[in-house]
Design an enzyme around this catalytic site. Structure first.
Site, PDB file in Angstrom:
ATOM      1  N   SER A 148      39.799  34.966  44.448  1.00 45.34           N
ATOM      2  CA  SER A 148      39.018  35.861  43.601  1.00 45.34           C
ATOM      3  C   SER A 148      38.519  35.042  42.421  1.00 45.34           C
ATOM      4  CB  SER A 148      39.879  37.033  43.118  1.00 45.34           C
ATOM      5  OG  SER A 148      39.158  37.843  42.215  1.00 45.34           O
ATOM      6  N   THR A 149      37.243  34.681  42.447  1.00 48.36           N
ATOM      7  CA  THR A 149      36.712  33.799  41.406  1.00 48.36           C
ATOM      8  C   THR A 149      36.695  34.463  40.033  1.00 48.36           C
ATOM      9  OG1 THR A 149      34.457  34.489  41.986  1.00 48.36           O
ATOM     10  CG2 THR A 149      35.300  32.490  43.028  1.00 48.36           C
ATOM     11  N   CYS A 150      36.548  35.799  40.004  1.00 49.33           N
ATOM     12  CA  CYS A 150      36.522  36.498  38.715  1.00 49.33           C
ATOM     13  C   CYS A 150      37.861  36.405  37.998  1.00 49.33           C
ATOM     14  CB  CYS A 150      36.152  37.964  38.912  1.00 49.33           C
ATOM     15  SG  CYS A 150      34.480  38.214  39.544  1.00 49.33           S
ATOM     16  N   PHE A 151      38.948  36.306  38.778  1.00 42.65           N
ATOM     17  CA  PHE A 151      40.290  36.287  38.187  1.00 42.65           C
ATOM     18  C   PHE A 151      40.950  34.914  38.327  1.00 42.65           C
ATOM     19  CE2 PHE A 151      39.466  40.695  39.470  1.00 42.65           C
ATOM     20  CZ  PHE A 151      39.661  41.333  38.247  1.00 42.65           C
TER      21      PHE A 151
END
Length: 283
Positions: free
Chosen positions: A234-237
């Site tokens: 998960s690139t956002c996290f």
């Protein structure tokens, strides 16, 4: 009118060192301006603002700009003009060496126009960051602050990592760090793109806005159950979901496959282009 070519090619023996400095400083204004040049200046101004904004938010940008032409000018370091020309054009540098005209190197047209382009970049940068602070850094330091390190420091990444569902001492975690440590620079950049949508790390721990997380894939309950599964991210996290692989070889095979075949966020625009071309007929 002023003969531009005569100013740029004025004999070195007939001008004083002070006049030489003035000539080199103002030589950038002796080029004819056109629409293409103005568009380039506007683009570089915007790029400067973008880099400055990213720097203020501790986001390194993957920007491979020449050390001598850009960063040494920003930090007011001593410039080796022959080395700077070689950064941009090896053939032009060789021609200057062969022609024994190194005394005219500072006013070389290619260096002059590049300094003009740099001014536009600096103007944009100065909209966000005070240029007065730049000389307190060395050129490599300033480059690393704004762009991060091109080498992915595995030890640095390990120090900012948190674990969910795994313990730091688990064998699967040891396998992971061994595999990442054995990767090439390019493979590590792909890994970082996979888990964070970036290709460079900050230079120190305090610049990370969030820790890197390695999470246990809960869909695979027992060791070996996840050998057919791929790691996900998960690139956002800034997180990696890692199945409980039975050994290092399986982990390495699955991780390398994942980072080589991942669809990055940039791919979103490929499908959008097709949708735009189809227009309202697709509704």
């Amino acid at each position: 009118g002023v003969n531009k070519s005569s100013i740029l090619s004025h004999p070195e023996s007939k001008i004083s060192p002070e006049e030489k400095i003035v000539r080199n400083a103002f030589a950038i204004f002796l080029f004819d301006r056109n629409e293409n040049l103005r568009e380039t200046e506007e683009s570089l101004f915007f790029l400067g603002r973008l880099v400055g904004t990213a720097c203020r938010h501790s986001i390194p940008v993957d920007l491979s700009l020449p050390l001598g032409m850009v960063w040494k000018h920003l930090t007011e370091d001593n410039i080796d003009y022959m080395q700077t020309l070689n950064e941009m054009d090896t053939l032009a540098c060789k021609q200057m060496n062969d022609s024994s005209e190194e005394s005219k190197l500072e006013s070389h047209p290619q260096l002059v126009i590049q300094r003009h382009m740099l001014n536009s970049f600096v103007d944009g940068l100065n909209n966000v960051l005070p240029m007065e602070i730049m000389p307190i850094f060395s050129a490599p330091e300033l480059r690393d602050i704004m762009c991060g390190s091109p080498d992915i420091d595995v030890d640095l990444l390990r120090r900012v990592t948190e674990y969910e569902g795994y313990r730091k001492s688990d064998p699967i975690i040891a396998y992971f760090w061994e595999v990442l440590g054995d990767m090439t620079r390019q493979e590590r950049r792909k890994f970082l793109q996979f888990v964070w949508a970036r290709t460079r790390l900050p230079t120190k721990e305090s610049d990370f806005e969030s820790p890197f997380k390695i999470q246990r894939d809960t869909k695979c309950s027992d060791e070996g159950d996840g050998d057919d599964a791929l790691p996900t991210a998960s690139t956002c996290f800034f997180s990696l979901s890692l199945p409980q692989y039975k050994n290092k070889d399986v982990l390495e095979k699955k991780l390398r496959f994942a980072i080589e075949n991942v669809t990055t966020m940039e791919s979103d625009y490929v499908t959008n282009d097709a949708e735009i071309e189809e227009g309202w007929r697709g509704l």
